[in-house]
Design a protein around this motif. Structure first.
Motif, PDB file in Angstrom:
ATOM      1  N   ILE A  53      11.851 -28.794 -21.812  1.00  0.00           N
ATOM      2  CA  ILE A  53      12.220 -27.387 -21.701  1.00  0.00           C
ATOM      3  C   ILE A  53      12.212 -26.724 -23.072  1.00  0.00           C
ATOM      4  CG2 ILE A  53      14.142 -25.829 -21.167  1.00  0.00           C
ATOM      5  CD1 ILE A  53      14.820 -27.738 -18.835  1.00  0.00           C
ATOM      6  N   ARG A  54      12.759 -27.400 -24.082  1.00  0.00           N
ATOM      7  CA  ARG A  54      12.768 -26.824 -25.433  1.00  0.00           C
ATOM      8  C   ARG A  54      11.359 -26.574 -25.931  1.00  0.00           C
ATOM      9  NH1 ARG A  54      14.271 -29.919 -31.024  1.00  0.00           N
ATOM     10  NH2 ARG A  54      12.184 -30.741 -30.591  1.00  0.00           N
ATOM     11  N   GLU A  55      10.491 -27.564 -25.795  1.00  0.00           N
ATOM     12  CA  GLU A  55       9.118 -27.427 -26.288  1.00  0.00           C
ATOM     13  C   GLU A  55       8.371 -26.344 -25.524  1.00  0.00           C
ATOM     14  OE1 GLU A  55       7.746 -29.323 -28.964  1.00  0.00           O
ATOM     15  OE2 GLU A  55       9.897 -29.689 -29.183  1.00  0.00           O
ATOM     16  N   SER A  56       8.564 -26.275 -24.210  1.00  0.00           N
ATOM     17  CA  SER A  56       7.876 -25.272 -23.393  1.00  0.00           C
ATOM     18  C   SER A  56       8.318 -23.859 -23.772  1.00  0.00           C
ATOM     19  CB  SER A  56       8.159 -25.519 -21.907  1.00  0.00           C
ATOM     20  OG  SER A  56       7.632 -26.760 -21.498  1.00  0.00           O
ATOM     21  N   ARG A  57       9.610 -23.698 -24.007  1.00  0.00           N
ATOM     22  CA  ARG A  57      10.109 -22.374 -24.383  1.00  0.00           C
ATOM     23  C   ARG A  57       9.612 -21.961 -25.760  1.00  0.00           C
ATOM     24  NH1 ARG A  57      16.208 -23.062 -21.894  1.00  0.00           N
ATOM     25  NH2 ARG A  57      15.767 -22.092 -19.873  1.00  0.00           N
ATOM     26  N   GLN A  58       9.495 -22.907 -26.663  1.00  0.00           N
ATOM     27  CA  GLN A  58       8.978 -22.586 -27.992  1.00  0.00           C
ATOM     28  C   GLN A  58       7.534 -22.110 -27.904  1.00  0.00           C
ATOM     29  OE1 GLN A  58       9.653 -26.137 -30.338  1.00  0.00           O
ATOM     30  NE2 GLN A  58      11.776 -25.586 -30.808  1.00  0.00           N
ATOM     31  N   VAL A  59       6.735 -22.793 -27.084  1.00  0.00           N
ATOM     32  CA  VAL A  59       5.333 -22.395 -26.902  1.00  0.00           C
ATOM     33  C   VAL A  59       5.258 -21.033 -26.209  1.00  0.00           C
ATOM     34  CG1 VAL A  59       3.167 -22.941 -25.719  1.00  0.00           C
ATOM     35  CG2 VAL A  59       4.444 -24.750 -26.879  1.00  0.00           C
ATOM     36  N   ARG A  60       6.074 -20.846 -25.183  1.00  0.00           N
ATOM     37  CA  ARG A  60       6.116 -19.557 -24.483  1.00  0.00           C
ATOM     38  C   ARG A  60       6.448 -18.420 -25.442  1.00  0.00           C
ATOM     39  NH1 ARG A  60      11.458 -18.754 -21.384  1.00  0.00           N
ATOM     40  NH2 ARG A  60      12.036 -18.390 -23.558  1.00  0.00           N
ATOM     41  N   ASP A  61       7.482 -18.623 -26.251  1.00  0.00           N
ATOM     42  CA  ASP A  61       7.898 -17.579 -27.195  1.00  0.00           C
ATOM     43  C   ASP A  61       6.804 -17.289 -28.215  1.00  0.00           C
ATOM     44  OD1 ASP A  61      10.275 -17.500 -25.844  1.00  0.00           O
ATOM     45  OD2 ASP A  61      11.429 -18.601 -27.352  1.00  0.00           O
ATOM     46  N   LEU A  62       6.117 -18.345 -28.651  1.00  0.00           N
ATOM     47  CA  LEU A  62       5.022 -18.188 -29.619  1.00  0.00           C
ATOM     48  C   LEU A  62       3.886 -17.354 -29.028  1.00  0.00           C
ATOM     49  CD1 LEU A  62       3.699 -19.113 -32.365  1.00  0.00           C
ATOM     50  CD2 LEU A  62       2.731 -21.025 -31.072  1.00  0.00           C
ATOM     51  N   ILE A  63       3.496 -17.672 -27.805  1.00  0.00           N
ATOM     52  CA  ILE A  63       2.380 -16.961 -27.167  1.00  0.00           C
ATOM     53  C   ILE A  63       2.744 -15.514 -26.872  1.00  0.00           C
ATOM     54  CG2 ILE A  63       0.964 -16.843 -25.076  1.00  0.00           C
ATOM     55  CD1 ILE A  63       0.966 -19.926 -25.072  1.00  0.00           C
ATOM     56  N   PHE A  64       3.935 -15.282 -26.341  1.00  0.00           N
ATOM     57  CA  PHE A  64       4.327 -13.910 -26.001  1.00  0.00           C
ATOM     58  C   PHE A  64       4.569 -13.072 -27.257  1.00  0.00           C
ATOM     59  CE2 PHE A  64       4.738 -15.468 -21.739  1.00  0.00           C
ATOM     60  CZ  PHE A  64       4.546 -14.352 -20.940  1.00  0.00           C
ATOM     61  N   ALA A  65       5.032 -13.700 -28.326  1.00  0.00           N
ATOM     62  CA  ALA A  65       5.190 -12.966 -29.592  1.00  0.00           C
ATOM     63  C   ALA A  65       3.832 -12.510 -30.115  1.00  0.00           C
ATOM     64  CB  ALA A  65       5.889 -13.843 -30.628  1.00  0.00           C
ATOM     65  N   GLY A  66       2.804 -13.324 -29.869  1.00  0.00           N
ATOM     66  CA  GLY A  66       1.464 -13.001 -30.340  1.00  0.00           C
ATOM     67  C   GLY A  66       0.806 -11.851 -29.601  1.00  0.00           C
ATOM     68  N   ILE A  90      -4.801  -9.892 -20.476  1.00  0.00           N
ATOM     69  CA  ILE A  90      -6.027 -10.597 -20.865  1.00  0.00           C
ATOM     70  C   ILE A  90      -5.759 -11.511 -22.051  1.00  0.00           C
ATOM     71  CG2 ILE A  90      -8.336 -10.287 -21.867  1.00  0.00           C
ATOM     72  CD1 ILE A  90      -8.567  -7.710 -20.227  1.00  0.00           C
ATOM     73  N   GLU A  91      -5.081 -10.976 -23.062  1.00  0.00           N
ATOM     74  CA  GLU A  91      -4.807 -11.774 -24.257  1.00  0.00           C
ATOM     75  C   GLU A  91      -3.840 -12.908 -23.946  1.00  0.00           C
ATOM     76  OE1 GLU A  91      -5.438 -13.244 -27.841  1.00  0.00           O
ATOM     77  OE2 GLU A  91      -6.546 -11.594 -26.898  1.00  0.00           O
ATOM     78  N   LEU A  92      -2.918 -12.671 -23.008  1.00  0.00           N
ATOM     79  CA  LEU A  92      -1.996 -13.733 -22.590  1.00  0.00           C
ATOM     80  C   LEU A  92      -2.774 -14.911 -22.009  1.00  0.00           C
ATOM     81  CD1 LEU A  92       0.798 -14.895 -21.902  1.00  0.00           C
ATOM     82  CD2 LEU A  92       0.755 -13.528 -19.795  1.00  0.00           C
ATOM     83  N   ILE A  93      -3.717 -14.622 -21.125  1.00  0.00           N
ATOM     84  CA  ILE A  93      -4.532 -15.682 -20.515  1.00  0.00           C
ATOM     85  C   ILE A  93      -5.343 -16.410 -21.579  1.00  0.00           C
ATOM     86  CG2 ILE A  93      -6.434 -16.160 -18.921  1.00  0.00           C
ATOM     87  CD1 ILE A  93      -5.426 -13.734 -17.257  1.00  0.00           C
ATOM     88  N   ARG A  94      -6.006 -15.648 -22.445  1.00  0.00           N
ATOM     89  CA  ARG A  94      -6.839 -16.264 -23.489  1.00  0.00           C
ATOM     90  C   ARG A  94      -6.005 -17.135 -24.435  1.00  0.00           C
ATOM     91  NH1 ARG A  94     -11.881 -14.645 -23.158  1.00  0.00           N
ATOM     92  NH2 ARG A  94     -12.434 -12.548 -22.442  1.00  0.00           N
ATOM     93  N   SER A  95      -4.860 -16.603 -24.874  1.00  0.00           N
ATOM     94  CA  SER A  95      -4.022 -17.332 -25.828  1.00  0.00           C
ATOM     95  C   SER A  95      -3.443 -18.597 -25.213  1.00  0.00           C
ATOM     96  CB  SER A  95      -2.872 -16.441 -26.318  1.00  0.00           C
ATOM     97  OG  SER A  95      -3.368 -15.305 -26.984  1.00  0.00           O
TER      98      SER A  95
END
Length: 203
Positions: free
Chosen positions: A58-71, A83-88
């Motif tokens: 859960i910790r690792e998944s949330r970190q990746v989620r936060d990274l992608i959505f921040a981008g 579109i960028e969400l899917i690509r990223s």
């Protein structure tokens, strides 16, 4: 050492063990040794090895989620953001990293204790975030009047099938060229965009 700091130390050391030896071959004694703390201290924070593993996932998944959505947070247009969400997200899961290796490990991912926890805790969070973008597009009149939570759920499942849960044979050459990513984006956009609204790149 603060409680959160200690928990993260345990998770960090467990991550190294799980990544190197897998869930089944990793023991709490080894994690205790790596952390230089007693096993009793670990059990004060995690019920058992499964609870520790789930917490790490859960910790690792949330970190990746936060990274992608921040981008993608700087993109004002909700369609472009989707579109960028899917690509990223697809680009991230094409990389060789801990979470990708874990998600591709059938013994770990599809054991009952992880599947249930992942669905309840993480998928609902992701669906809510995606649904928010779709709702914004609806409010701006760019997307059809769809049930954003249902579409977000379908979109998440499609994303999974196009990334780490692929069940169909793929062409490595087409994959490198982004063929499958483009196919997913095309499918999603044609299902969401109003008929009188130009698709991104068609203005």
């Amino acid at each position: 050492m603060e409680t959160d700091e200690l928990k993260n130390l345990i998770l960090d050391k467990a991550k190294e063990r799980f990544d190197r030896f897998g869930f089944k071959k990793t023991t709490m004694d080894e994690i205790s040794h790596d952390c230089k703390i007693s096993k009793k201290t670990i059990y004060e924070h995690f019920k058992d090895k499964e609870d520790l593993f789930i917490s790490l996932f859960i910790r690792e998944s949330r970190q990746v989620r936060d990274l992608i959505f921040a981008g993608i947070s700087h993109i004002p247009d909700p369609l472009e953001r989707l579109i960028e969400l899917i690509r990223s997200a697809i680009a991230y899961f094409r990389q060789d990293n801990f979470l990708t290796r874990l998600l591709k490990d059938d013994d770990a991912l599809f054991s009952a204790f992880l599947t249930v926890k992942y669905h309840v805790i993480l998928e609902e969070e992701l669906i809510s975030l995606i649904a928010t973008i779709i709702a914004e597009g609806k409010a701006q009149g760019k997307l059809r009047n769809v049930d954003e939570k249902v579409v977000a759920y379908v979109g998440l499942k499609l994303f999974q099938s196009f990334s780490y849960m692929r069940t169909m044979p793929i062409s490595p050459e087409k994959d490198e060229q982004g063929y499958y990513t483009d196919a997913l984006i095309d499918f999603m956009l044609h299902g969401l965009v109003k008929k009188d609204e130009a698709l991104p790149g068609q203005q």
